[in-house]
Design a protein around this motif. Sequence first.
Motif, mmCIF file in Angstrom:
data_model
loop_
_atom_site.group_PDB
_atom_site.id
_atom_site.type_symbol
_atom_site.label_atom_id
_atom_site.label_comp_id
_atom_site.label_asym_id
_atom_site.label_seq_id
_atom_site.Cartn_x
_atom_site.Cartn_y
_atom_site.Cartn_z
ATOM 1 N N LEU A 192 7.565 8.025 -7.082
ATOM 2 C CA LEU A 192 8.460 7.463 -6.463
ATOM 3 C C LEU A 192 8.481 5.738 -6.814
ATOM 4 N N ASP A 193 9.384 5.558 -7.812
ATOM 5 C CA ASP A 193 8.992 3.748 -8.509
ATOM 6 C C ASP A 193 9.936 3.019 -7.358
ATOM 7 N N ARG A 194 8.517 1.732 -6.522
ATOM 8 C CA ARG A 194 9.107 1.211 -5.577
ATOM 9 C C ARG A 194 10.646 0.388 -5.656
ATOM 10 N N GLY A 195 11.126 0.042 -6.442
ATOM 11 C CA GLY A 195 12.158 -0.105 -7.349
ATOM 12 C C GLY A 195 13.814 1.088 -6.705
ATOM 13 N N LEU A 196 13.429 2.016 -7.196
ATOM 14 C CA LEU A 196 13.859 3.024 -6.527
ATOM 15 C C LEU A 196 14.295 3.315 -5.430
ATOM 16 N N VAL A 197 12.706 3.263 -4.562
ATOM 17 C CA VAL A 197 13.542 3.568 -3.692
ATOM 18 C C VAL A 197 13.541 2.103 -2.628
ATOM 19 N N ARG A 198 13.908 1.262 -2.696
ATOM 20 C CA ARG A 198 13.982 -0.134 -2.453
ATOM 21 C C ARG A 198 15.741 -0.137 -2.520
ATOM 22 N N ASP A 199 16.215 0.289 -3.159
ATOM 23 C CA ASP A 199 17.727 0.116 -3.767
ATOM 24 C C ASP A 199 18.313 1.453 -2.785
ATOM 25 N N ALA A 224 1.185 -1.165 -0.025
ATOM 26 C CA ALA A 224 0.080 -0.376 0.728
ATOM 27 C C ALA A 224 1.121 0.787 -0.036
ATOM 28 N N SER A 225 1.427 1.739 1.044
ATOM 29 C CA SER A 225 2.865 2.434 0.615
ATOM 30 C C SER A 225 3.680 2.637 -0.768
ATOM 31 N N MET A 226 4.288 1.705 -1.030
ATOM 32 C CA MET A 226 4.929 1.573 -2.511
ATOM 33 C C MET A 226 3.954 1.846 -3.665
ATOM 34 N N ASP A 227 2.181 1.805 -3.473
ATOM 35 C CA ASP A 227 1.297 2.977 -4.500
ATOM 36 C C ASP A 227 1.093 3.938 -4.319
ATOM 37 N N ILE A 228 1.236 4.432 -2.687
ATOM 38 C CA ILE A 228 1.231 5.345 -2.428
ATOM 39 C C ILE A 228 2.195 6.149 -3.197
ATOM 40 N N LEU A 229 3.073 6.025 -3.280
ATOM 41 C CA LEU A 229 4.491 6.809 -4.176
ATOM 42 C C LEU A 229 4.697 6.714 -5.310
ATOM 43 N N GLU A 230 3.863 5.645 -5.793
ATOM 44 C CA GLU A 230 4.123 5.530 -7.045
ATOM 45 C C GLU A 230 2.933 5.946 -8.057
ATOM 46 N N THR A 231 2.349 6.162 -7.554
ATOM 47 C CA THR A 231 0.219 6.252 -8.044
ATOM 48 C C THR A 231 0.489 8.060 -7.273
ATOM 49 N N VAL A 232 0.371 8.395 -6.034
ATOM 50 C CA VAL A 232 -0.762 9.523 -5.959
ATOM 51 C C VAL A 232 0.620 10.775 -5.223
ATOM 52 N N GLY A 233 1.494 9.836 -4.913
ATOM 53 C CA GLY A 233 3.349 11.037 -5.462
ATOM 54 C C GLY A 233 3.572 11.440 -3.684
ATOM 55 N N VAL A 234 4.140 11.911 -3.663
ATOM 56 C CA VAL A 234 4.834 13.098 -2.360
ATOM 57 C C VAL A 234 5.553 14.272 -2.626
ATOM 58 N N GLN A 235 4.773 15.187 -2.518
ATOM 59 C CA GLN A 235 4.611 16.872 -2.439
ATOM 60 C C GLN A 235 6.732 17.008 -1.569
#
Length: 518
Positions: free
Chosen positions: A89-96, A54-65
Amino acid sequence: MSIQSKPGRSRAGGRAARRSLRAARDFRMLPGLTRNIPICEVMDGEGVEKIDAASMDILETVGVQFRDPIALEDWRKAGAKVEDEMVYLDRGLVRDLIATIPADFTYSARNPENNLRLGGPHAMFVPMTGAPYIRDLDNIRRNPTLEDLANFHKLSHMLPAMHSTAHHIVEPYDHPISHRHLRITYSSMKHSDKTFMGMTTSPKNAEDVMEMCAILFGESFMEQHPVTTGNCNGNSPLVWDETMLGAMRAFCRRNQPVLCSPFVLGGANTPASVPATVAQLNAEALSALAYTQVIRRGCPAIYGHYLSTVSMKSGAPMAGTPEISLMNFMIGQMARHYGVPWRTSNTLGGAKTFDAQAGYESATTLSAVMHAGANYIWHSAGWNEAGMHCSMAKFVVDAEQCAMAYKMAQGVTWDDFDAATAAIRDVGPGGHYLGHAHTQENFQTAFFMPELFDNNAIEQWAAEGSVEITERALAVARGLLADYQEPVLDVAKNEELLEFVARREREIPAADALNQDH
């Protein structure tokens, strides 16, 4: 384990015995806590994966300002999708990125004996910060001064369970806002040789703190050793502002850790749901943790948060509620899932005085925090009235509560098990152990005996003046301050620090408050 080094106290002796114990106090800091009790995990593996997804989906689709042009450009260079101030933020980038955050590290203090390892099972207790009012040694609520702040730093230095002096435990109203970060940092450095926190109230203030740390520890030393901690609060939901991001860059560029702390008012700036709140908070924390590694790969960072739930009757923040405990358990699981240290808030109270409500709220949170496996345990002493004041009385009692929690969290000790069970054979049925050699050797350390709680018979309590805990605690605080001995600071470093403070105070207009703090 209590405030004094020899906590054993019999009912005999009264005031004379307590005076003797006061003379025997040992103010040495307890080593950093290495937890040896089971962690409470309220989610199974599926639950952890659900929050993560759910968090990764928020980062990818809702975004952070990210309301900061430098951060936006940093994210573009890092490969993130950036549209205006929105970062996706793509979840792969975040995890990396978060994979490069150290799982643990060691704080270097001015006194190397007070160095602290943080992460994994290693934890530390840190006093509260940010109170605009104080309940002082006369239990009067008023505006604090720099002298009041110094007294809290002195108490933090002397209370063994406090592993840090934090920074602005109370706001020093007798100094201009634009100069306070300098005086606060100097007070932390001067009055204790434990680790401390650094002000992040503006990017320039953070840079000043880094310069003062470089004077105290050396620039090259800081490149390899964390010496202080910054806190960067997010604006929930899903916003990081220019002030916090600029301060974050000042710390991370010097290899100093920051707490990436979404500021949660559950039901107000998050959904009215425990798991959904954690999913949003987790996304916010991950976005900031990832940005620390964009700034400097491998620099230490701490998964942070401030947790409160909001009364749907009044809109006021609440402390000690069951949902806060559940969220602490869940956040601990998420931080361990990502392999990063994490921060929580400890003995929070919403009560207006140091009363039963304050005790219940603080004890509930303290218990949950210990079983959640937190590492950086902030706001561990003094917090009351939803953080509006720091109480001198509560400060010393909270510190003793942390010492009790410290002993509990170390787990069961088996060192003298054979000798203790042999005493059972020696005493036999119907006997007592008070005069046995094993008891005589171990009575001072076998069981924690709080100094600030009264466990005497009511007759003795009445004979000694029917003193309740607030009055007892204030007497202890006065005694501690009377016994304080300042840890010697190198003369040349002290002079250089004072020269830096004086120069910056000349350079920063005293009236430039709005641009220097918030």
